[in-house]
Design a protein around this motif. Structure first.
Motif, PDB file in Angstrom:
ATOM      1  N   LYS A  58    -127.271  21.556  45.057  1.00  0.00           N
ATOM      2  CA  LYS A  58    -126.425  22.571  45.670  1.00  0.00           C
ATOM      3  C   LYS A  58    -124.981  22.208  45.367  1.00  0.00           C
ATOM      4  CE  LYS A  58    -125.386  24.658  50.122  1.00  0.00           C
ATOM      5  NZ  LYS A  58    -125.665  24.637  51.568  1.00  0.00           N
ATOM      6  N   VAL A  59    -124.181  23.203  45.016  1.00  0.00           N
ATOM      7  CA  VAL A  59    -122.769  22.986  44.721  1.00  0.00           C
ATOM      8  C   VAL A  59    -121.952  23.435  45.920  1.00  0.00           C
ATOM      9  CG1 VAL A  59    -120.851  23.607  43.212  1.00  0.00           C
ATOM     10  CG2 VAL A  59    -123.137  23.298  42.260  1.00  0.00           C
ATOM     11  N   GLU A  60    -120.986  22.593  46.306  1.00  0.00           N
ATOM     12  CA  GLU A  60    -120.104  22.930  47.421  1.00  0.00           C
ATOM     13  C   GLU A  60    -118.662  22.605  47.033  1.00  0.00           C
ATOM     14  OE1 GLU A  60    -121.228  21.146  51.113  1.00  0.00           O
ATOM     15  OE2 GLU A  60    -123.191  22.118  51.114  1.00  0.00           O
ATOM     16  N   PRO A  61    -117.731  23.445  47.470  1.00  0.00           N
ATOM     17  CA  PRO A  61    -116.317  23.160  47.195  1.00  0.00           C
ATOM     18  C   PRO A  61    -115.796  22.067  48.117  1.00  0.00           C
ATOM     19  CG  PRO A  61    -116.528  25.185  48.454  1.00  0.00           C
ATOM     20  CD  PRO A  61    -117.926  24.724  48.150  1.00  0.00           C
ATOM     21  N   THR A  62    -114.885  21.269  47.608  1.00  0.00           N
ATOM     22  CA  THR A  62    -114.189  20.253  48.412  1.00  0.00           C
ATOM     23  C   THR A  62    -112.704  20.345  48.086  1.00  0.00           C
ATOM     24  OG1 THR A  62    -114.302  18.488  46.763  1.00  0.00           O
ATOM     25  CG2 THR A  62    -116.194  18.702  48.255  1.00  0.00           C
ATOM     26  N   GLU A  63    -111.905  19.563  48.776  1.00  0.00           N
ATOM     27  CA  GLU A  63    -110.466  19.544  48.500  1.00  0.00           C
ATOM     28  C   GLU A  63    -110.172  19.033  47.094  1.00  0.00           C
ATOM     29  OE1 GLU A  63    -108.543  17.329  51.549  1.00  0.00           O
ATOM     30  OE2 GLU A  63    -109.187  18.696  53.129  1.00  0.00           O
ATOM     31  N   ALA A  64    -111.047  18.182  46.568  1.00  0.00           N
ATOM     32  CA  ALA A  64    -110.834  17.597  45.247  1.00  0.00           C
ATOM     33  C   ALA A  64    -111.524  18.384  44.139  1.00  0.00           C
ATOM     34  CB  ALA A  64    -111.330  16.155  45.244  1.00  0.00           C
ATOM     35  N   GLY A  65    -112.155  19.498  44.454  1.00  0.00           N
ATOM     36  CA  GLY A  65    -112.901  20.278  43.470  1.00  0.00           C
ATOM     37  C   GLY A  65    -114.343  20.426  43.905  1.00  0.00           C
ATOM     38  N   GLU A  66    -115.176  20.931  43.026  1.00  0.00           N
ATOM     39  CA  GLU A  66    -116.578  21.149  43.384  1.00  0.00           C
ATOM     40  C   GLU A  66    -117.391  19.864  43.254  1.00  0.00           C
ATOM     41  OE1 GLU A  66    -117.556  25.764  42.498  1.00  0.00           O
ATOM     42  OE2 GLU A  66    -117.590  24.417  40.765  1.00  0.00           O
ATOM     43  N   VAL A  67    -118.324  19.703  44.181  1.00  0.00           N
ATOM     44  CA  VAL A  67    -119.239  18.569  44.174  1.00  0.00           C
ATOM     45  C   VAL A  67    -120.654  19.126  44.090  1.00  0.00           C
ATOM     46  CG1 VAL A  67    -120.170  16.660  45.539  1.00  0.00           C
ATOM     47  CG2 VAL A  67    -117.723  17.084  45.515  1.00  0.00           C
ATOM     48  N   ARG A  68    -121.482  18.484  43.315  1.00  0.00           N
ATOM     49  CA  ARG A  68    -122.888  18.879  43.212  1.00  0.00           C
ATOM     50  C   ARG A  68    -123.713  17.850  43.963  1.00  0.00           C
ATOM     51  NH1 ARG A  68    -125.694  21.023  37.677  1.00  0.00           N
ATOM     52  NH2 ARG A  68    -127.562  21.917  38.634  1.00  0.00           N
ATOM     53  N   TYR A  69    -124.461  18.328  44.954  1.00  0.00           N
ATOM     54  CA  TYR A  69    -125.340  17.455  45.730  1.00  0.00           C
ATOM     55  C   TYR A  69    -126.758  17.566  45.193  1.00  0.00           C
ATOM     56  CZ  TYR A  69    -121.529  17.110  49.075  1.00  0.00           C
ATOM     57  OH  TYR A  69    -120.309  16.871  49.657  1.00  0.00           O
ATOM     58  N   LEU A  70    -127.336  16.424  44.859  1.00  0.00           N
ATOM     59  CA  LEU A  70    -128.720  16.363  44.391  1.00  0.00           C
ATOM     60  C   LEU A  70    -129.578  15.910  45.562  1.00  0.00           C
ATOM     61  CD1 LEU A  70    -128.097  14.334  41.105  1.00  0.00           C
ATOM     62  CD2 LEU A  70    -127.739  16.774  41.512  1.00  0.00           C
ATOM     63  N   PHE A  71    -130.718  16.552  45.746  1.00  0.00           N
ATOM     64  CA  PHE A  71    -131.603  16.215  46.856  1.00  0.00           C
ATOM     65  C   PHE A  71    -132.908  15.611  46.336  1.00  0.00           C
ATOM     66  CE2 PHE A  71    -128.775  19.500  48.363  1.00  0.00           C
ATOM     67  CZ  PHE A  71    -128.348  18.971  49.567  1.00  0.00           C
ATOM     68  N   PHE A  72    -133.330  14.552  47.022  1.00  0.00           N
ATOM     69  CA  PHE A  72    -134.567  13.852  46.691  1.00  0.00           C
ATOM     70  C   PHE A  72    -135.360  13.665  47.975  1.00  0.00           C
ATOM     71  CE2 PHE A  72    -131.226  12.559  43.823  1.00  0.00           C
ATOM     72  CZ  PHE A  72    -131.827  12.549  42.579  1.00  0.00           C
ATOM     73  N   GLU A  73    -136.672  13.535  47.854  1.00  0.00           N
ATOM     74  CA  GLU A  73    -137.473  13.226  49.037  1.00  0.00           C
ATOM     75  C   GLU A  73    -138.443  12.103  48.726  1.00  0.00           C
ATOM     76  OE1 GLU A  73    -139.402  16.898  50.156  1.00  0.00           O
ATOM     77  OE2 GLU A  73    -141.098  16.502  48.863  1.00  0.00           O
ATOM     78  N   ALA A  74    -138.757  11.341  49.763  1.00  0.00           N
ATOM     79  CA  ALA A  74    -139.687  10.222  49.637  1.00  0.00           C
ATOM     80  C   ALA A  74    -140.317   9.964  50.997  1.00  0.00           C
ATOM     81  CB  ALA A  74    -138.958   8.965  49.159  1.00  0.00           C
ATOM     82  N   LYS A  75    -141.507   9.395  50.972  1.00  0.00           N
ATOM     83  CA  LYS A  75    -142.181   9.022  52.214  1.00  0.00           C
ATOM     84  C   LYS A  75    -141.768   7.608  52.605  1.00  0.00           C
ATOM     85  CE  LYS A  75    -146.131  12.040  51.692  1.00  0.00           C
ATOM     86  NZ  LYS A  75    -147.574  12.130  51.588  1.00  0.00           N
ATOM     87  N   ILE A  76    -141.466   7.443  53.891  1.00  0.00           N
ATOM     88  CA  ILE A  76    -141.056   6.152  54.422  1.00  0.00           C
ATOM     89  C   ILE A  76    -142.072   5.742  55.489  1.00  0.00           C
ATOM     90  CG2 ILE A  76    -139.250   4.853  55.640  1.00  0.00           C
ATOM     91  CD1 ILE A  76    -138.231   5.915  53.001  1.00  0.00           C
ATOM     92  N   ASN A  77    -142.539   4.505  55.392  1.00  0.00           N
ATOM     93  CA  ASN A  77    -143.409   3.928  56.406  1.00  0.00           C
ATOM     94  C   ASN A  77    -142.939   2.483  56.603  1.00  0.00           C
ATOM     95  OD1 ASN A  77    -145.408   2.667  57.913  1.00  0.00           O
ATOM     96  ND2 ASN A  77    -147.078   3.721  56.904  1.00  0.00           N
ATOM     97  N   PRO A  78    -142.296   2.192  57.726  1.00  0.00           N
ATOM     98  CA  PRO A  78    -141.752   0.851  57.919  1.00  0.00           C
ATOM     99  C   PRO A  78    -142.822  -0.241  57.988  1.00  0.00           C
ATOM    100  CG  PRO A  78    -141.565   2.124  59.923  1.00  0.00           C
ATOM    101  CD  PRO A  78    -142.046   3.061  58.858  1.00  0.00           C
ATOM    102  N   PHE A  79    -144.070   0.155  58.123  1.00  0.00           N
ATOM    103  CA  PHE A  79    -145.163  -0.815  58.188  1.00  0.00           C
ATOM    104  C   PHE A  79    -145.854  -0.988  56.843  1.00  0.00           C
ATOM    105  CE2 PHE A  79    -144.613   1.198  62.330  1.00  0.00           C
ATOM    106  CZ  PHE A  79    -144.295   0.086  63.083  1.00  0.00           C
ATOM    107  N   GLU A  80    -145.340  -0.332  55.819  1.00  0.00           N
ATOM    108  CA  GLU A  80    -145.902  -0.408  54.472  1.00  0.00           C
ATOM    109  C   GLU A  80    -145.682  -1.807  53.911  1.00  0.00           C
ATOM    110  OE1 GLU A  80    -147.968   1.231  51.243  1.00  0.00           O
ATOM    111  OE2 GLU A  80    -147.580   2.097  53.214  1.00  0.00           O
ATOM    112  N   GLU A  81    -146.720  -2.358  53.325  1.00  0.00           N
ATOM    113  CA  GLU A  81    -146.587  -3.684  52.700  1.00  0.00           C
ATOM    114  C   GLU A  81    -145.907  -3.538  51.373  1.00  0.00           C
ATOM    115  OE1 GLU A  81    -150.142  -5.995  52.544  1.00  0.00           O
ATOM    116  OE2 GLU A  81    -150.798  -5.303  54.496  1.00  0.00           O
ATOM    117  N   LYS A  82    -145.001  -4.480  51.074  1.00  0.00           N
ATOM    118  CA  LYS A  82    -144.286  -4.441  49.797  1.00  0.00           C
ATOM    119  C   LYS A  82    -145.075  -5.111  48.720  1.00  0.00           C
ATOM    120  CE  LYS A  82    -139.716  -3.948  51.584  1.00  0.00           C
ATOM    121  NZ  LYS A  82    -138.342  -4.280  51.444  1.00  0.00           N
TER     122      LYS A  82
END
Length: 102
Positions: A78-102
């Protein structure tokens, strides 16, 4: 599918992927949701990049799922205007489980 134990692990993987494309991004946690009777939550992360010449970054991160065993998915931008010009935000998703073994 990879499940991550912490938000920091996901942020690091996203940042590395963008840096490998030769760009800098401010990456952070954006939002999450958790279903009933589960320890996992679906977390959304946002990376801010300059709008100018951003298409090569998009092209380089859209396959992040193959690098992370489908553990992180690119969900769009998504592109949004800012005071310094336009910024493009990239979105990512992931599953989080704090009990997951590494």
């Amino acid at each position: 599918m990879t499940v991550y134990a912490s938000e920091a692990d996901v942020i690091s993987a996203i940042r590395i992927k963008i840096e490998n494309a030769g760009h800098f991004a401010k990456v952070g946690f954006f939002s999450d949701e958790q279903g009933v009777e589960t320890l996992e939550r679906l977390a959304v992360f946002r990376a801010a990049i300059a709008m100018e010449d951003s298409e090569p970054v998009i092209n380089s991160v859209c396959d992040i799922g193959t690098d992370t065993d489908r553990g992180i998915r690119y969900r769009g931008s998504k592109v949004e205007p800012t005071e310094a010009g336009e910024v493009r935000y990239l979105f990512f998703e992931a599953k989080i489980n704090p009990f997951e073994e590494k």
